[in-house]
Structures are given as structure tokens and as C-alpha cells.
Design an enzyme around this catalytic site. Structure first.
Site, mmCIF file in Angstrom:
data_model
loop_
_atom_site.group_PDB
_atom_site.id
_atom_site.type_symbol
_atom_site.label_atom_id
_atom_site.label_comp_id
_atom_site.label_asym_id
_atom_site.label_seq_id
_atom_site.Cartn_x
_atom_site.Cartn_y
_atom_site.Cartn_z
ATOM 1 N N ASN A 224 -0.321 -68.342 69.502
ATOM 2 C CA ASN A 224 -0.086 -66.996 70.016
ATOM 3 C C ASN A 224 0.558 -66.224 68.870
ATOM 4 O O ASN A 224 1.764 -66.069 68.779
ATOM 5 C CB ASN A 224 0.814 -67.032 71.247
ATOM 6 C CG ASN A 224 0.105 -67.664 72.429
ATOM 7 O OD1 ASN A 224 -1.090 -67.459 72.642
ATOM 8 N ND2 ASN A 224 0.824 -68.455 73.210
ATOM 9 N N LYS B 297 -6.558 -68.514 67.782
ATOM 10 C CA LYS B 297 -6.686 -68.475 69.242
ATOM 11 C C LYS B 297 -7.138 -67.066 69.594
ATOM 12 O O LYS B 297 -6.430 -66.091 69.316
ATOM 13 C CB LYS B 297 -5.349 -68.792 69.911
ATOM 14 C CG LYS B 297 -5.354 -68.670 71.434
ATOM 15 C CD LYS B 297 -3.982 -69.028 72.007
ATOM 16 C CE LYS B 297 -3.958 -68.902 73.530
ATOM 17 N NZ LYS B 297 -2.640 -69.284 74.097
ATOM 18 N N GLU C 237 -5.701 -66.240 77.208
ATOM 19 C CA GLU C 237 -4.339 -65.933 77.653
ATOM 20 C C GLU C 237 -3.824 -64.613 77.064
ATOM 21 O O GLU C 237 -2.688 -64.495 76.632
ATOM 22 C CB GLU C 237 -3.389 -67.080 77.314
ATOM 23 C CG GLU C 237 -3.751 -68.371 78.008
ATOM 24 C CD GLU C 237 -2.805 -69.511 77.699
ATOM 25 O OE1 GLU C 237 -2.510 -70.297 78.624
ATOM 26 O OE2 GLU C 237 -2.366 -69.633 76.542
ATOM 27 N N ARG D 92 -10.151 -72.182 68.083
ATOM 28 C CA ARG D 92 -9.828 -72.953 69.295
ATOM 29 C C ARG D 92 -10.806 -72.639 70.428
ATOM 30 O O ARG D 92 -11.196 -71.483 70.627
ATOM 31 C CB ARG D 92 -8.403 -72.667 69.760
ATOM 32 C CG ARG D 92 -7.347 -73.130 68.785
ATOM 33 C CD ARG D 92 -5.951 -72.772 69.250
ATOM 34 N NE ARG D 92 -5.395 -73.757 70.171
ATOM 35 C CZ ARG D 92 -4.925 -73.460 71.381
ATOM 36 N NH1 ARG D 92 -5.010 -72.231 71.851
ATOM 37 N NH2 ARG D 92 -4.380 -74.407 72.138
ATOM 38 N N LYS E 65 -9.309 -79.071 73.157
ATOM 39 C CA LYS E 65 -8.276 -79.891 73.787
ATOM 40 C C LYS E 65 -8.895 -81.154 74.365
ATOM 41 O O LYS E 65 -10.080 -81.204 74.680
ATOM 42 C CB LYS E 65 -7.562 -79.104 74.882
ATOM 43 C CG LYS E 65 -6.697 -77.966 74.344
ATOM 44 C CD LYS E 65 -5.864 -77.322 75.447
ATOM 45 C CE LYS E 65 -4.975 -76.221 74.870
ATOM 46 N NZ LYS E 65 -4.072 -75.636 75.897
ATOM 47 N N ASP F 191 -5.744 -78.245 80.617
ATOM 48 C CA ASP F 191 -4.676 -77.850 79.696
ATOM 49 C C ASP F 191 -3.624 -78.948 79.576
ATOM 50 O O ASP F 191 -2.536 -78.823 80.133
ATOM 51 C CB ASP F 191 -4.020 -76.549 80.160
ATOM 52 C CG ASP F 191 -3.041 -75.987 79.141
ATOM 53 O OD1 ASP F 191 -3.032 -76.457 77.996
ATOM 54 O OD2 ASP F 191 -2.285 -75.063 79.499
ATOM 55 N N GLU G 297 4.677 -80.715 77.308
ATOM 56 C CA GLU G 297 4.749 -79.508 78.126
ATOM 57 C C GLU G 297 4.627 -79.807 79.608
ATOM 58 O O GLU G 297 5.301 -79.185 80.436
ATOM 59 C CB GLU G 297 3.640 -78.543 77.685
ATOM 60 C CG GLU G 297 3.523 -77.286 78.516
ATOM 61 C CD GLU G 297 2.364 -76.397 78.080
ATOM 62 O OE1 GLU G 297 2.121 -75.378 78.748
ATOM 63 O OE2 GLU G 297 1.695 -76.729 77.063
#
Length: 731
Positions: free
Chosen positions: A240, A317, A321, A354, A390, A395, A423
């Protein structure tokens, strides 16, 4: 044991006897109190071996022949001497040629003429590969550490020291190693204000305010630790992204870090915010088809490479999001990636794009989105682009089936993205060894292009003949003294590095190495600590997301249970979207009668996942919505099986705590105490997860908690009322 929970192991007496037995064994091994340690040295402790343990090695390490014409060879020599002095309490004599038995001969054919004269099998090594051999040199028994390049020598030195640290016999000093994956990188989700997204080990390691003028010694130790595992790249900043990181001020700061890392074979990457031409470039658009935008990126690449000549490239990215991307201008992921790839290509740079994406339109199943968006562009990306995927389609959940993109893009190199930071797995205070889960993913068979095409073979390029290969791990490294927030989280950093070097290694063998290097070589301690690690991941899956449930955590911060989470800007950011519990049953239907996400896998895999009788039960509710009285393979109905597994997870953590407590005399008090305290937190939070989840799902199942199992300690309203506004890692 958590109040109100029965033991699944048949009572306390066997456990008590286990504690007494382990205590006696440790006392028999420990002859003096362990020295206090704080975890800073990671697995590179180089603690002195006892006289009888070092006896086989002392005669074999009498002298060292190692010219150091480069910085990399110099740091390799320093590391070797540091390790030998620590482990063997002696420093070998440095000489120009082997002149006696017990010499260590180290280098490349270019740096060391005596190595050039030996037949060592160097011709089969890939870049960074190395050999460790026992040879007769000039009539003298000699240990040889050799490679074709200086970084390979450094890796070989660390392997040599690992053999000593784990007390391997001299016969084991016969090694030929080449990494199966070219780019082995850490992704740091670190922000310029030193916060770390999803970080649980203090502030960012990078002190941007003091850079480039002050270089914290920890930067060198960070490089040492990564080089010891063969990690050869690091992305310094959060995906981000902040466009400011591409300004000259911050590029010069990154260059200072690159200068530290360079001797250790580590290249620096940065994250690129797609809208940077607007935010820091003064343009009115970031459209990748606009010639002015293309030129801006070419000029920016030239500027960066002038400051950091060996800059690795950009991680992006985009359109995910809320991040800007090419779709904002009606362009594709390939359009955006290729524009950046063209900018860095003249300098040997790469772009890592990504595949974790969200479209503005919410799909019928978020698990399908990356596949739907990327497969149509297979073969459309530039040769210096890798698509980073991923491990699973949602996620970083406690457990996911392998991502269907693996195997589905034979013309586009795919890189793995694992998450080292936890996470969704209890942050730093839950002991969860991820090596077992990563091994499960890497060994999964994609059946593309054929049977035996495991995820590991996709990544190493052998399945599709990829010209470029890569693997990434989202780091949990910060300013905490022990680097990772907890001592056992260091094991996940270690396991990632070892699997990045060779994705076919055994997670248990990796755990044994780490325990021996980090704590003790005592066989009983190793056996019991590894046993704790090997069952830890299954335990957390049990008490958080059994039978394929997923995305059940608290909103935003992802701390604690939140299966009731609903509402908000997107349905696919809620828990109820994923578990779909109602009075008829529970689970996300992804078969032909549901979202048909199974069709994204190769037919043999789709057939297995889509058949309720054949699907592995660990993925049962990932692919199937089933009635509460569905009969599981244990013979229990689904509701009872869920309660059983939730409870089993809590019980396993309780057993882990008891086993760890029994090992008190085996290691230093400081590290033992922190692990014990964290296991107590984990036990309490595992019970919280169990009780809250059962209380919530019982409102749909309308069934009693099975006989012999305790009901939730509190009401559902109590669990739903809990709030945590200041959890770490959420910014």
C-alpha cells in the site's frame, strides 16, 4: 486447562508423568545454568560446544586459506571466523596455502588458486550455488567450501557453520547445493512513518529519519540473517505504497541500505504507487497508454538506477483494496505491468505485479477473482514481469487450498507470496509454526500440465520452463529486540528462507535445524520442542477455522473471533459472506451448484474438491455448504464435529504449554519465560475463539453442545460486545 473444558487426552495423570519425565531428562543434560539470552542472535548464536562435542571438529579446523579480494568474501571470512571462534573457542591460523592436515580452503577458482586445481563439481552449480567437500590437498586432509561466485561462497560458509551448530558428523560435510528458485525475497509492509502494516514486532527496522547518514548496526545483522538462508532480495516498503518513496530523498535513503546489503548478495526493491506520476510528477493522469506517463516512468527508472545501480525493480499492488491502477483508466493489469517493465528493462530491472486484486464490481465469489482477471492475459506480460500470487485465493487464512492460478498461467512466471507475519494467526503471541502449512501448499499437485506438477514445480520453473522464478514472504521483522515479536516467530522467518532455497525440504527437518541452532542440541529437548511446533498449525486451525471455514476474524484489525461480522462497504469483507451459516447448514458452496470456483482447478483437482465424499475434510466447508446433521468421517454429525475440533484446538494448546513448562531447565530463563507467557495468552485466546464461535454458530444449528463438552463461558452478546481499537499492525 481452560476452565470448563474436558481433556481429550484422558485426564491429567499422564500429562503429569510426562512433566516429571521431561524435567528429569533436562536436568540430566544440563550441567550448568543456561546463560540468559534475549533472542537477538536468532539462529546465529554460535554458542561454545562442550569439549567432547567439539573434539571431532578441532583437528579439522587448524588453519584457514581464504583470500578476500571482494567485500563479499571479506564478510564471509568474518562470519566463518566468528562462528569458529564461538563454537570451537579457537581461531584457525590464516595461511596462504594448505600446509598441514586440518585446513579449511574457501573461495572461488578466481579468488583461490588451490581451489582452481581441484575437481569439485562446480560446473553444475547455478548462481549462488556452492559445494562443501573433503579433499586431499598437497597430501593434507582439507575441508573445502567453494563456489563459482562470491555470494555462493558466503552461502557455503553459512551452511558449513550450520553443520557445526547442529553437530553433524564430518562425513556429512559433503554437500552440493543450488537454489531451485532464483529470486528469494522478503516483502516488508513498512511505512515511511515507521509503522508496519500487519506487523507485530515493534516499529519498522528502517529508521528513515536518520537515513542515509546513520546506519544502524542492526541493518548488517539483518543482512547476515537473510544471507544465512539464501534470501537475496528485500522490498523495503509497503505494497500500500507511498509515492514519496520514489523521490530522490528516499531513494538516497534506500541506497544507503543497499550499500549495507550488497556484500551479502541482497538487492533492494521498492513498491511503486501507480498514481505516482500524478502525486509526485505533476502530471494530470497515470494512464499507462499516455506517452507522457510512459516517459515519466522511464525517467524515474533512470534516476533510481543512477543512485542504486543494482536496484532490483518494483513491486506493485494495483486495483486492490482502493489502490490506484491501470483499470482506473480502462486498461488491463498487463498494460500497467508492461509499461513499468519497459521503464526498468534497460537497467536489468524487473516488475513484480501482485495478483491480489479486487474489482469495483463485487463478484459472486471473491475466491474466483484473481483467476478471472489474470488468466486471460497469460503470455501478454513482458519477459521481465512476474505475477506474484498469494498461497490461497482469499487472503492468508489459517488454511486455504492452493491458489488455482498456480499451473493456470504456463506462459507467465508466477511467484509465490507467503505471509510470515501472522495477520490471521494470533499475531505474535500465538505459537504457530508455518513450515508445515507451507509444505502442504508446496507439495499440492496442480495437475497442470500433468500429474506431479506440484506448486513447488510451478515455482521453480520446471513445470512450465519459466525463465524467471521467485518466491516472497511478507516479513514480521521489526525493532523488537528479538526481531519477530516472539522467539518462535523467528522459526517462520527461518522456514521461509530454507523453503525459498529448496521448496522440497521437509518442514520437520527445518524445525529440527532451527531448534538446534536457536535453543539446544539436547536430543530430548529437540524432539519435544519440534513436536510442539509440528502440531501448532493444526491447533490454530482447529480453534479458529476448522473444516475449511475461513475469514471469521474481527473486522479491520483481524484480532480475535468475529464470525458475526456483517455490513460495511463490501459484502466480501465480512464473515457472514464466507461461512454462509443458516438454519439449513454452513459453508461456502463452490461446486457446480454454487459459485463453481472448483472449475478453476485442473479437472482431477476439481473433481476431488467438488465431491463431498472425496474432498479432504480440512477443506470441507471451503467448497461445500452442508446441513448441520451431515455425517462426517469420524461418524459425528457436522455440528458435533465442529465442537469437537474447536475443543481439540484448545486442548492442544494447553498440552503445548504443559510440554514447554516441562522444558524449563533446558534453556535460559528469559526466553523460556516469554514463550511460557505467550502460550498462556494463546490458551486463553484459543478458548475465546472456541466459545465465541460455538455460541454464534449454535444460533443457527439449534443443537445442544454434545455431551462431555463445556458450553461457552459467556453469552454471545458478551463476545460481540468486545472491542479492540488499538490493536497492533492496523493502520
Amino acid at each position: 486447562m481452560a476452565p470448563g473444558h474436558r481433556s481429550l487426552g484422558g485426564g491429567c495423570a499422564p500429562v503429569f508423568r510426562l512433566l516429571l519425565s521431561a524435567w528429569a531428562l533436562c536436568l540430566a543434560f544440563v550441567t550448568q545454568p543456561a546463560v540468559a539470552e534475549d533472542g537477538y542472535d536468532l539462529w546465529l548464536r554460535y554458542q561454545p560446544l562442550a569439549a567432547e562435542q567439539r573434539a571431532p571438529y578441532t583437528p579439522a579446523t587448524a588453519q584457514l586459506v581464504m583470500p578476500t579480494p571482494s567485500q563479499t568474501l571479506a564478510v564471509a571470512r568474518d562470519e566463518l571466523l566468528r562462528g569458529l571462534n564461538g563454537l570451537l573457542s579457537r581461531t584457525p591460523a590464516s595461511v596462504e596455502q594448505v600446509s598441514t592436515a586440518g585446513a579449511i580452503l574457501v573461495g572461488t577458482p578466481r579468488s583461490n588458486p588451490q581451489i582452481a586445481q581441484l575437481q569439485l563439481g562446480l560446473q553444475v552449480l547455478s548462481p549462488g550455488g556452492y559445494v562443501i567437500r573433503r579433499r586431499n590437498v598437497g597430501g593434507h586432509s582439507t575441508l573445502v567450501v567453494a563456489a563459482n561466485d562470491d555470494v555462493g561462497v558466503l552461502y557455503g560458509v553459512f551452511h558449513f557453520l550450520r553443520l557445526l551448530q547442529t553437530q553433524q558428523p564430518l562425513q556429512a560435510f559433503d554437500v552440493s547445493e543450488s537454489s531451485r528458485i532464483q529470486l528469494r525475497m522478503l516483502n516488508h509492509w513498512d511505512n515511511l512513518d515507521r509503522t508496519v502494516e500487519r506487523g507485530y514486532s515493534g516499529e519498522s527496522l528502517w529508521d528513515w529519519h536518520k537515513l542515509p547518514d546513520y546506519l544502524d548496526p542492526r541493518y548488517t545483522d539483518y543482512a547476515r540473517a537473510n544471507a544465512s538462508l539464501g534470501i537475496n532480495a528485500t522490498v523495503l516498503t509497503n505494497v500500500n505504497a507511498n509515492a514519496l518513496v520514489l523521490t530522490p530523498t528516499y531513494v538516497h535513503k534506500a541506497a544507503a541500505l543497499a550499500e549495507v546489503f550488497r556484500p551479502y548478495g541482497i538487492r533492494v526493491f521498492l513498491t511503486a504507487r501507480f498514481s505516482a506520476p500524478v502525486e509526485i510528477g505533476g502530471l494530470k493522469t497515470a494512464d499507462p497508454a499516455d506517452p507522457a506517463v510512459q516517459q515519466w516512468w522511464k525517467d524515474k527508472a533512470a534516476e533510481i538506477y543512477k543512485i542504486i545501480p543494482d536496484f532490483g525493480g518494483l513491486l506493485v499492488k494495483a486495483n486492490s483494496e482502493g489502490q490506484p491502477g491501470p483499470q482506473d483508466y480502462g486498461r488491463t493489469h498487463a498494460d500497467g505491468a508492461n509499461m513499468l517493465a519497459d521503464a526498468v528493462k534497460p537497467f536489468g530491472g524487473i516488475v513484480i505485479w501482485r495478483a491480489f486484486v479486487y474489482s469495483h464490481e463485487q463478484p459472486d465469489d471473491r475466491a474466483k477473482q484473481a483467476y478471472d482477471e489474470f488468466v486471460p492475459f497469460d503470455g501478454k506480460f513482458r519477459e521481465n514481469v512476474l505475477v506474484q500470487v498469494k498461497n490461497g485465493a482469499i487472503d492468508f487464512q489459517p488454511r486455504e487450498p492452493f491458489h488455482p492460478l498456480f499451473g493456470a498461467m504456463p506462459k507467465t512466471p508466477l511467484a509465490m507470496e507467503f505471509q510470515i507475519t501472522k495477520e490471521y494467526l494470533g499475531f505474535a503471541t500465538h505459537l504457530v509454526y508455518l513450515g508445515t502449512f507451507w509444505e502442504e501448499v508446496l507439495r499440492a499437485d496442480t495437475y497442470r500440465p500433468r500429474k506431479g506438477s506440484t506448486v513447488a514445480k510451478i515455482l521453480d520453473g520446471s513445470a512450465h520452463n519459466y525463465a524467471r522464478t521467485a518466491i516472497a514472504g511478507v516479513a514480521n521483522i521489526g525493532s523488537d529486540r528479538n526481531w519477530s515479536g516472539s522467539h518462535f516467530d523467528q522459526a517462520n522467518w527461518y522456514a521461509f528462507g530454507r523453503l525459498a532455497w529448496n521448496p522440497m525440504l521437509s518442514s520437520k527437518a527445518i524445525a529440527e535445524e532451527w531448534v538446534r541452532m536457536t535453543f539446544s542440541n539436547d536430543p530430548k529437548f529437540v524432539e519435544r520442542t519440534v513436536a510442539i511446533m509440528m502440531k501448532s498449525h493444526e491447533a490454530v486451525v482447529d480453534y479458529m477455522t476448522p473444516l475449511g471455514l475461513h475469514h471469521l476474524m474481527g473486522r479491520g484489525h483481524h484480532y480475535g473471533p468475529g464470525p458475526w461480522v456483517e455490513g460495511g462497504p463490501r459484502a466480501d469483507w465480512t464473515s457472514v459472506y464466507f461461512h454462509r451459516a443458516d438454519e439449513n447448514g454452513i459453508g461456502f458452496g463452490r461446486t457446480k451448484t454454487g459459485s463453481n470456483a472448483v472449475a478453476q482447478y485442473a479437472p482431477p483437482v476439481a473433481a476431488e474438491f467438488g465431491d463431498v465424499k472425496r474432498v479432504p475434510e480440512k477443506f470441507l466447508l471451503w467448497f461445500h455448504h452442508l446441513p448441520w446433521d451431515h455425517r462426517t468421517r469420524s461418524g459425528r454429525i457436522l455440528w458435533d464435529e465442529l465442537v469437537y475440533r474447536y475443543t481439540r484446538g484448545v486442548e492442544t494448546v494447553r498440552e503445548m504449554g504443559a510440554e514447554w513448562q516441562s522444558l524449563t531447565p533446558c534453556i535460559d530463563a528469559e526466553r523460556h519465560a516469554q514463550v511460557a507467557a505467550f502460550l498462556k495468552i494463546q490458551k486463553d485466546e484459543a478458548k475465546w475463539w472456541r466459545d465465541a464461535s460455538i455460541a454464534y454458530f449454535q444460533t443457527f444449528s439449534k443443537r445442544p453442545v454434545p455431551a462431555g463438552f463445556a458450553p461457552p463461558e459467556h453469552s454471545l452478546d458478551y463476545y460481540k460486545s468486545l472491542e479492540f481499537p488499538y490493536t497492533p499492525g492496523h493502520y
